[in-house]
Design a protein around this motif. Structure first.
Motif, PDB file in Angstrom:
ATOM      1  N   GLU A  36      -0.236   8.268  -3.203  1.00  0.00           N
ATOM      2  CA  GLU A  36      -1.523   8.992  -3.831  1.00  0.00           C
ATOM      3  C   GLU A  36      -2.401   9.803  -2.999  1.00  0.00           C
ATOM      4  OE1 GLU A  36      -3.034   5.919  -6.085  1.00  0.00           O
ATOM      5  OE2 GLU A  36      -1.555   5.655  -7.419  1.00  0.00           O
ATOM      6  N   TYR A  95     -12.074   8.999  -0.058  1.00  0.00           N
ATOM      7  CA  TYR A  95     -11.651  10.002  -1.104  1.00  0.00           C
ATOM      8  C   TYR A  95     -12.930  11.057  -1.261  1.00  0.00           C
ATOM      9  CZ  TYR A  95      -7.014   8.525  -2.937  1.00  0.00           C
ATOM     10  OH  TYR A  95      -5.724   8.261  -3.079  1.00  0.00           O
ATOM     11  N   SER A 136       2.346   2.754  -2.355  1.00  0.00           N
ATOM     12  CA  SER A 136       1.957   3.739  -3.717  1.00  0.00           C
ATOM     13  C   SER A 136       0.564   4.360  -3.256  1.00  0.00           C
ATOM     14  CB  SER A 136       1.971   2.854  -4.889  1.00  0.00           C
ATOM     15  OG  SER A 136       3.031   2.527  -5.019  1.00  0.00           O
ATOM     16  N   VAL A 137      -0.285   3.660  -2.740  1.00  0.00           N
ATOM     17  CA  VAL A 137      -1.469   4.044  -2.366  1.00  0.00           C
ATOM     18  C   VAL A 137      -1.479   5.441  -1.281  1.00  0.00           C
ATOM     19  CG1 VAL A 137      -3.964   3.450  -1.314  1.00  0.00           C
ATOM     20  CG2 VAL A 137      -2.977   2.037  -2.909  1.00  0.00           C
ATOM     21  N   GLY A 175       0.850  -1.333  -0.152  1.00  0.00           N
ATOM     22  CA  GLY A 175       0.007  -0.034  -0.099  1.00  0.00           C
ATOM     23  C   GLY A 175       0.966   1.186   0.024  1.00  0.00           C
ATOM     24  N   LEU A 231     -11.524   2.798   0.659  1.00  0.00           N
ATOM     25  CA  LEU A 231     -10.837   4.107   0.199  1.00  0.00           C
ATOM     26  C   LEU A 231     -11.647   4.745  -0.733  1.00  0.00           C
ATOM     27  CD1 LEU A 231      -8.004   5.162   0.262  1.00  0.00           C
ATOM     28  CD2 LEU A 231      -7.527   3.838  -1.637  1.00  0.00           C
ATOM     29  N   ALA A 249     -10.516  -1.330  -1.368  1.00  0.00           N
ATOM     30  CA  ALA A 249     -10.564  -0.441  -2.523  1.00  0.00           C
ATOM     31  C   ALA A 249     -11.954   0.294  -2.054  1.00  0.00           C
ATOM     32  CB  ALA A 249     -10.403  -1.217  -3.820  1.00  0.00           C
TER      33      ALA A 249
END
Length: 311
Positions: free
Chosen positions: A40, A154, A36-37, A34, A150, A147
């Motif tokens: 971002e 967002y 890279s998540v 995670g 998340l 996902a």
């Protein structure tokens, strides 16, 4: 987030040297952990106009990016081991030193991800990089659920928290503790929790994480406890002689392992690896060091040399 919010607003450290605040944040982790998540999401919370950049796309232009007038952080994904070990003036130790010491006024922070396996930098570099490690990969069977959650997060987020944080940072006198550069950042976040009458979550940190030192500590404590026969202790000299056979199974592990050692531990590394016994034990937090045994190698090397060792 304490670092990501603080980095764009930090301009000076009063009488502190610029090297007191690292402009580099590296997030290490295994595949599917995670990292890279996380990168971002940090970029999203800043509503940064720059997108996440893959290292392969910016390799030749990274130094120029850092020298630009932009103050928003640069987010770079998948930084290879070769970048940290490079001798180029625009990469590795030389870049970390130059950029950390030459910054003036507002500046960009460099936030990136890298593979935790094999990540190692020397002491000159490690004190200029804030390293965090994500060590718990997502469960594959719950990846879809993660996902979805998340995506909900967002949809709830915007940059109002960042703006409020920046307002508080700009209206306060910058105070930097060289031993905890994020103390002021955590204090501001605590103020915001209090203003909103929200209890701080259990995961809110009370101190800076020191994942790089802990990574090295775990590596060497494991060596010492599980491969004790490769450590020869000389109590008279306050030294530990490390048998080179310790690193024979993994090519390149000697160099990486040595990078993990604090400068006060390492005495000699060129032909024979020699450590300061007292400082090494403090580093790995291991008290039962008297149990170390001689390997066959050291029995031969030190046979008949007891008198010499006592001098």
């Amino acid at each position: 987030m304490c670092y990501v919010y603080f980095a764009p607003g930090y301009k000076n450290a009063g009488t502190r040297p610029r090297s007191a605040v690292s402009p580099f944040l590296m997030i290490g982790g295994r595949a599917r952990s995670g990292k890279s998540v996380a990168l971002e999401f940090c970029n999203f919370l800043l509503f940064n106009k720059r997108t996440i950049i893959d290292y392969a796309e910016i390799d030749k232009y990274l130094y120029d990016y850092l020298q630009s007038n932009n103050v928003s952080p640069i987010f770079v994904d998948e930084i290879p081991k070769s970048f940290f070990q490079s001798k180029s003036e625009k990469k590795g130790e030389r870049l970390f030193k130059t950029y950390t010491n030459s910054r003036k006024g507002a500046h960009s922070a460099f936030i990136g991800t890298t593979n935790a396996s094999g990540y190692a930098v020397n002491q000159q570099s490690s004190r200029r990089i804030y390293y965090l490690e994500i060590s718990n990969p997502f469960l594959e069977e719950k990846r879809g659920q993660s996902a979805d959650l998340l995506d909900q997060v967002y949809k709830m987020c915007n940059n109002s928290l960042f703006k409020h944080f920046m307002y508080k940072l700009e209206t306060q006198e910058i105070s930097i503790d060289a031993n905890d550069i994020l103390l002021m950042s955590r204090n501001i976040m605590t103020e915001i929790y209090d203003e909103l009458n929200i209890e701080k979550p259990s995961f809110f940190p009370n101190e800076m994480f020191d994942d790089y030192r802990n990574k090295g500590k775990t590596t060497w404590r494991t060596y010492f406890k599980n491969k004790n026969e490769f450590f020869r202790l000389s109590h008279e000299e306050n030294r530990i002689y490390v048998d080179e056979a310790l690193f024979m199974q993994n090519k390149g592990s000697r160099e990486i392992s040595i990078e993990y050692l604090p400068s006060e531990v390492l005495i000699e590394e060129s032909t024979v690896l020699i450590l300061n016994k007292t400082n090494f034990m403090l580093f790995i937090e291991e008290e039962n060091y008297t149990k170390a045994k001689r390997s066959g190698f050291f029995n031969k090397l030190f046979k008949g040399q007891k008198t010499a060792l006592r001098r």
